[in-house]
Motif scaffolding. Structure first.
Motif, PDB file in Angstrom:
ATOM      1  N   SER A  18      -2.764   3.685  -4.758  1.00 41.70           N
ATOM      2  CA  SER A  18      -3.040   2.541  -3.684  1.00 41.70           C
ATOM      3  C   SER A  18      -2.411   1.325  -4.254  1.00 41.70           C
ATOM      4  CB  SER A  18      -4.622   2.227  -3.590  1.00 41.70           C
ATOM      5  OG  SER A  18      -4.826   1.339  -2.212  1.00 41.70           O
ATOM      6  N   THR A  37      -1.985   3.015   1.021  1.00 47.11           N
ATOM      7  CA  THR A  37      -2.667   3.897   0.023  1.00 47.11           C
ATOM      8  C   THR A  37      -1.824   5.184   0.169  1.00 47.11           C
ATOM      9  OG1 THR A  37      -4.751   2.879   0.197  1.00 47.11           O
ATOM     10  CG2 THR A  37      -4.562   5.200  -0.341  1.00 47.11           C
ATOM     11  N   ASP A  38      -1.874   6.010  -0.653  1.00 43.47           N
ATOM     12  CA  ASP A  38      -0.925   7.281  -0.791  1.00 43.47           C
ATOM     13  C   ASP A  38      -1.415   7.997   0.451  1.00 43.47           C
ATOM     14  OD1 ASP A  38      -0.199  10.027  -0.779  1.00 43.47           O
ATOM     15  OD2 ASP A  38      -0.463   9.941  -3.162  1.00 43.47           O
ATOM     16  N   TRP A  60       6.085   7.305  -0.614  1.00 45.49           N
ATOM     17  CA  TRP A  60       5.029   7.285   0.462  1.00 45.49           C
ATOM     18  C   TRP A  60       5.883   7.232   1.878  1.00 45.49           C
ATOM     19  CZ3 TRP A  60       1.066   3.401  -1.850  1.00 45.49           C
ATOM     20  CH2 TRP A  60       0.525   4.137  -3.111  1.00 45.49           C
ATOM     21  N   ALA A  68      -9.997   4.681  -3.609  1.00 50.73           N
ATOM     22  CA  ALA A  68      -8.926   3.851  -4.078  1.00 50.73           C
ATOM     23  C   ALA A  68      -8.944   2.306  -3.687  1.00 50.73           C
ATOM     24  CB  ALA A  68      -7.650   4.490  -3.908  1.00 50.73           C
ATOM     25  N   GLY A  69      -9.160   2.223  -2.163  1.00 58.95           N
ATOM     26  CA  GLY A  69      -9.014   0.943  -1.590  1.00 58.95           C
ATOM     27  C   GLY A  69     -10.115   0.103  -2.054  1.00 58.95           C
TER      28      GLY A  69
END
Length: 199
Positions: free
Chosen positions: A115, A139-140, A56, A156-157
């Motif tokens: 994430s 996160t990605d 990332w 995801a968060g």
């Protein structure tokens, strides 16, 4: 706090519509560095987290930020990129050479980490064992910097914060604080019931 009874579903952008699939859910892994180590499990978690955050970093650092030499405020996109860079860098540094005890949460989608957040005791309180705060939340960037691209995901968060809240509640924590590093993170935390005094 009440943990959702349904598994955390991923929403995917397909043909300009956010959709869910019955077999597409987030998996949430928790690594609590305050507990005695479990060499096999802990090493696998840390290796996966380092690989994800390292990849990332390249994406966040390659994203252009348009610095203004005037007094104009930064755009939301510029602030999001800068927050991603900073949080990603500090989290990566901590994973490489741990100096503090954290509860790490990694959210996976189809086996890939998308994430990661890290929370720790808030030592400013006398009863710090009951007070935690989220220090890093990354996160990605493929889903943060290009949220409207085909195949982007959401949720995801929320899955990470739900997983952390559930884990901490089970361990007697009464308060969880979170200072959102960006507008996307603020929107997630507000949706989950965090109270904000600024954005």
């Amino acid at each position: 706090y009440h943990y959702p009874t349904d598994p955390p579903a991923a929403r995917v952008l397909e043909n300009d519509q956010w959709v869910t699939h019955p077999d597409l859910y987030f998996d949430v892994d928790i690594f609590d560095s305050t507990l005695p180590t479990r060499p096999d499990i802990d090493a696998a978690f840390m290796d996966g987290a380092l690989a994800a955050v390292g990849a990332w970093s390249d994406i966040y650092n390659a994203a252009p930020i348009y610095y203004h030499i005037t007094n104009e405020p930064w755009s939301e996109q510029n602030r999001t990129i800068e927050a991603g860079r900073i949080n990603n860098f500090v989290l990566y540094s901590e994973l490489l050479a741990p100096e503090n005890n954290y509860v790490y949460v990694a959210v996976r989608l189809q086996g890939d980490i998308v994430s990661i957040l890290a929370a720790r005791r808030d030592e400013t309180f006398e009863n710090s064992h009951e007070n935690y705060y989220v220090e890093f939340f990354v996160t990605d960037p493929n889903y943060v910097l290009m949220p409207e691209d085909e195949g982007s995901i959401r949720g995801a968060g929320s899955a990470a914060l739900h997983g952390l809240a559930r884990y901490l509640q089970q361990h007697g924590v009464k308060v969880l604080r979170f200072r959102a590093p960006s507008q996307p993170a603020a929107r997630v935390s507000t949706k989950l019931g965090f109270k904000h005094d600024e954005f």
